[in-house]
Write a protein that holds these residues in place. Structure first.
Motif, short mmCIF file in Angstrom:
data_model
loop_
_atom_site.label_atom_id
_atom_site.label_comp_id
_atom_site.label_asym_id
_atom_site.label_seq_id
_atom_site.Cartn_x
_atom_site.Cartn_y
_atom_site.Cartn_z
N ASN A 242 9.71 86.22 -83.10
CA ASN A 242 11.15 85.98 -82.94
C ASN A 242 11.60 84.75 -83.73
OD1 ASN A 242 13.67 84.86 -81.80
ND2 ASN A 242 13.51 86.52 -80.33
N TYR A 243 11.12 83.59 -83.32
CA TYR A 243 11.60 82.35 -83.95
C TYR A 243 11.40 82.34 -85.47
CZ TYR A 243 12.27 79.85 -79.51
OH TYR A 243 12.71 79.44 -78.29
N ARG A 244 10.14 82.52 -85.88
CA ARG A 244 9.83 82.31 -87.29
C ARG A 244 10.60 83.24 -88.23
NH1 ARG A 244 5.86 79.04 -88.37
NH2 ARG A 244 4.71 79.56 -86.48
N PRO A 245 10.58 84.57 -88.02
CA PRO A 245 11.32 85.45 -88.95
C PRO A 245 12.83 85.20 -88.94
CG PRO A 245 10.47 86.70 -87.08
CD PRO A 245 9.83 85.36 -87.02
N LYS A 246 13.39 84.85 -87.79
CA LYS A 246 14.83 84.60 -87.74
C LYS A 246 15.21 83.29 -88.41
CE LYS A 246 15.63 87.48 -83.68
NZ LYS A 246 15.98 87.55 -82.24
N VAL A 248 13.48 81.94 -90.93
CA VAL A 248 13.30 82.18 -92.37
C VAL A 248 14.53 82.90 -92.93
CG1 VAL A 248 11.98 83.51 -94.06
CG2 VAL A 248 10.78 82.18 -92.31
N TYR A 249 15.01 83.92 -92.23
CA TYR A 249 16.18 84.65 -92.73
C TYR A 249 17.42 83.76 -92.72
CZ TYR A 249 19.56 88.38 -93.49
OH TYR A 249 20.56 89.16 -94.02
N PHE A 250 17.58 82.99 -91.67
CA PHE A 250 18.75 82.12 -91.53
C PHE A 250 18.79 81.09 -92.66
CE2 PHE A 250 20.65 78.18 -89.78
CZ PHE A 250 21.93 78.64 -89.54
N LEU A 251 17.64 80.49 -92.96
CA LEU A 251 17.61 79.44 -93.97
C LEU A 251 17.63 80.00 -95.39
CD1 LEU A 251 15.00 76.97 -92.40
CD2 LEU A 251 17.50 76.77 -92.40
N ASN A 252 16.86 81.05 -95.65
CA ASN A 252 16.71 81.56 -97.02
C ASN A 252 17.80 82.53 -97.44
OD1 ASN A 252 14.39 80.03 -97.11
ND2 ASN A 252 13.01 81.75 -96.75
N GLU A 253 18.18 83.44 -96.56
CA GLU A 253 19.16 84.46 -96.92
C GLU A 253 20.59 84.06 -96.56
OE1 GLU A 253 18.32 87.06 -98.67
OE2 GLU A 253 16.20 86.49 -98.63
N MET A 254 20.73 83.46 -95.39
CA MET A 254 22.07 83.08 -94.95
C MET A 254 22.47 81.69 -95.41
SD MET A 254 21.86 84.62 -91.04
CE MET A 254 23.62 84.42 -90.71
N LYS A 255 21.48 80.96 -95.95
CA LYS A 255 21.73 79.58 -96.42
C LYS A 255 22.36 78.75 -95.31
CE LYS A 255 20.41 81.09 -100.42
NZ LYS A 255 19.00 80.85 -100.86
N GLY A 256 21.85 78.94 -94.10
CA GLY A 256 22.43 78.28 -92.94
C GLY A 256 21.98 76.85 -92.76
N GLN A 266 21.91 80.90 -78.99
CA GLN A 266 21.82 82.32 -78.63
C GLN A 266 21.50 83.20 -79.85
OE1 GLN A 266 24.27 80.25 -77.93
NE2 GLN A 266 24.96 80.43 -75.80
N TYR A 267 21.57 82.62 -81.03
CA TYR A 267 21.22 83.35 -82.25
C TYR A 267 19.88 84.06 -82.10
CZ TYR A 267 19.28 83.84 -87.01
OH TYR A 267 18.68 84.32 -88.16
N PHE A 268 18.91 83.41 -81.44
CA PHE A 268 17.56 83.95 -81.32
C PHE A 268 17.48 85.13 -80.35
CE2 PHE A 268 16.86 79.54 -82.70
CZ PHE A 268 16.08 79.77 -83.83
N SER A 269 18.54 85.36 -79.58
CA SER A 269 18.51 86.46 -78.63
C SER A 269 19.00 87.78 -79.24
CB SER A 269 19.38 86.13 -77.40
OG SER A 269 20.75 86.02 -77.76
N PHE A 270 19.52 87.73 -80.48
CA PHE A 270 20.02 88.94 -81.14
C PHE A 270 18.94 89.54 -82.04
CE2 PHE A 270 23.86 86.54 -80.15
CZ PHE A 270 24.67 87.51 -79.58
N SER A 271 18.97 90.86 -82.18
CA SER A 271 17.99 91.57 -83.00
C SER A 271 18.19 91.25 -84.48
CB SER A 271 18.12 93.07 -82.77
OG SER A 271 17.38 93.80 -83.74
N LEU A 272 17.10 90.87 -85.13
CA LEU A 272 17.19 90.55 -86.56
C LEU A 272 17.54 91.78 -87.38
CD1 LEU A 272 16.85 88.50 -88.84
CD2 LEU A 272 14.40 89.03 -88.85
N GLU A 273 16.82 92.89 -87.13
CA GLU A 273 17.04 94.11 -87.90
C GLU A 273 18.25 94.90 -87.41
OE1 GLU A 273 15.42 94.78 -90.58
OE2 GLU A 273 14.02 93.10 -90.36
N PRO A 278 22.30 93.41 -90.65
CA PRO A 278 23.42 94.31 -91.04
C PRO A 278 24.76 93.61 -91.11
CG PRO A 278 22.01 95.37 -89.41
CD PRO A 278 21.58 93.95 -89.48
N ARG A 279 25.05 92.77 -90.13
CA ARG A 279 26.36 92.11 -90.12
C ARG A 279 26.46 91.07 -91.23
NH1 ARG A 279 28.57 91.52 -83.88
NH2 ARG A 279 28.39 93.73 -83.37
#
Length: 316
Positions: A242-246, A248-256, A266-273, A278-279
């Protein structure tokens, strides 16, 4: 009314678990009964209803065929898988039906409906041959008088987390309670029927590593504690799954920015895929950006309506 067993509890002192990593010592707990270096025993052995001096499960007698068939029928009325129960609890064969029903009566006395027994016993078949007075009532006593769960909510705690019924009070539940209270789960943030599932987690093996991981992202200790108190589910998520893949996506793809995770844990409670990717990709496709809360907390219909509205504004 529950008769509280007179057990002498020795208080634990897990306060040292709550110090930041830089201030921890190698042996923070002077209490020899709970050595933080060793992983505490998560489960307690549930005793067979019959007294036996043999270490192996007692064998059925020659005249127990009919009684054994009655017990199988009893399991069917509870919607318990007999094959699974026998495989995971060999003591079931030799335990009298009256002992099995005493477990049912114990759970019923705590407000747990018979319709829930199938799921509970399927998850933990060893409960079928437990002794209510040495194995189960002490747990209910702990939840009522130490955790301060209201009696009407006991059933909710158990149905949400049947694993509570196979945890040892002194080796598992009490150390976890002390740790969580030191963390801030008291007063308005006290454990309730929705969060008692945190009590089944190992302090050293489960709870502390998750706090350490969040702090490794650059968040301060107090910031992480506030995130956990706002969203207790953070302590139930897997670091690897949960933590690690989310992150990585947040920092690398979303540039968050990590600070946004602090504002919306609560970001971590939502499904990554199923939701996050998708959103986010739809927003990127149309050149839009939304804060995490606005992007994830709304329903699919509301999100699509918001996206259409943003597109219309852009076109106008």
């Amino acid at each position: 009314m529950i008769i509280r067993l007179q057990v002498l509890f020795q208080p634990l002192n897990p306060s040292s678990y709550l110090t930041p990593p830089s201030k921890r010592t190698k042996n923070p707990n002077p209490n020899p009964k709970f050595n933080p270096i060793q992983k505490p025993k998560s489960y307690k052995p549930l005793k067979n209803g019959l007294t036996s001096t043999s270490s192996s499960p007692p064998q059925p007698t020659t005249d127990c065929g009919l009684r054994f068939h009655e017990k199988l029928l009893y399991l069917e009325t509870l919607k318990v898988n007999p094959t699974k129960a026998l495989a995971k609890n060999p003591y079931f064969r030799s335990t009298p039906l009256s002992f099995l029903k005493s477990v049912e009566n114990c759970l019923s006395s705590m407000g747990i409906e018979r319709s829930a027994f199938g799921r509970i016993f399927d998850m933990h078949p060893q409960l079928l041959t437990s002794d209510p007075y040495t194995d189960l009532y002490p747990i209910f006593d702990f939840l009522l008088n130490d955790v301060h769960i209201r009696f009407p909510d006991i059933r909710k705690s158990i149905i949400r987390c049947p694993r509570l019924l196979i945890c040892d009070v002194e080796d598992q539940l009490r150390p976890a309670l002390c740790f969580l209270r030191k963390l801030g789960f008291e007063g308005p943030n006290a454990l309730n029927c929705q969060t008692t599932l945190l009590l089944v987690s190992s302090v050293e093996g489960t709870l502390m590593p998750k706090l350490d991981y969040l702090m490794s992202l650059g968040l301060g200790y107090e910031e992480v504690v506030n995130m956990v108190l706002r969203s207790p589910g953070l302590l139930t998520f897997s670091i690897e799954n949960n933590y690690r893949p989310k992150v990585v996506y947040f920092l690398n793809e979303m540039k968050g920015d990590i600070r946004e995770l602090k504002r919306f844990p609560q970001y971590f409670s939502f499904s990554l895929e199923g939701k996050i990717k998708p959103r986010h990709r739809l927003l990127v496709e149309h050149g839009f950006w939304l804060p995490l809360k606005e992007m994830l907390k709304v329903s699919d219909g509301e999100f699509n309506a918001r996206l259409i509205e943003m597109r219309l504004r852009l076109a106008g």
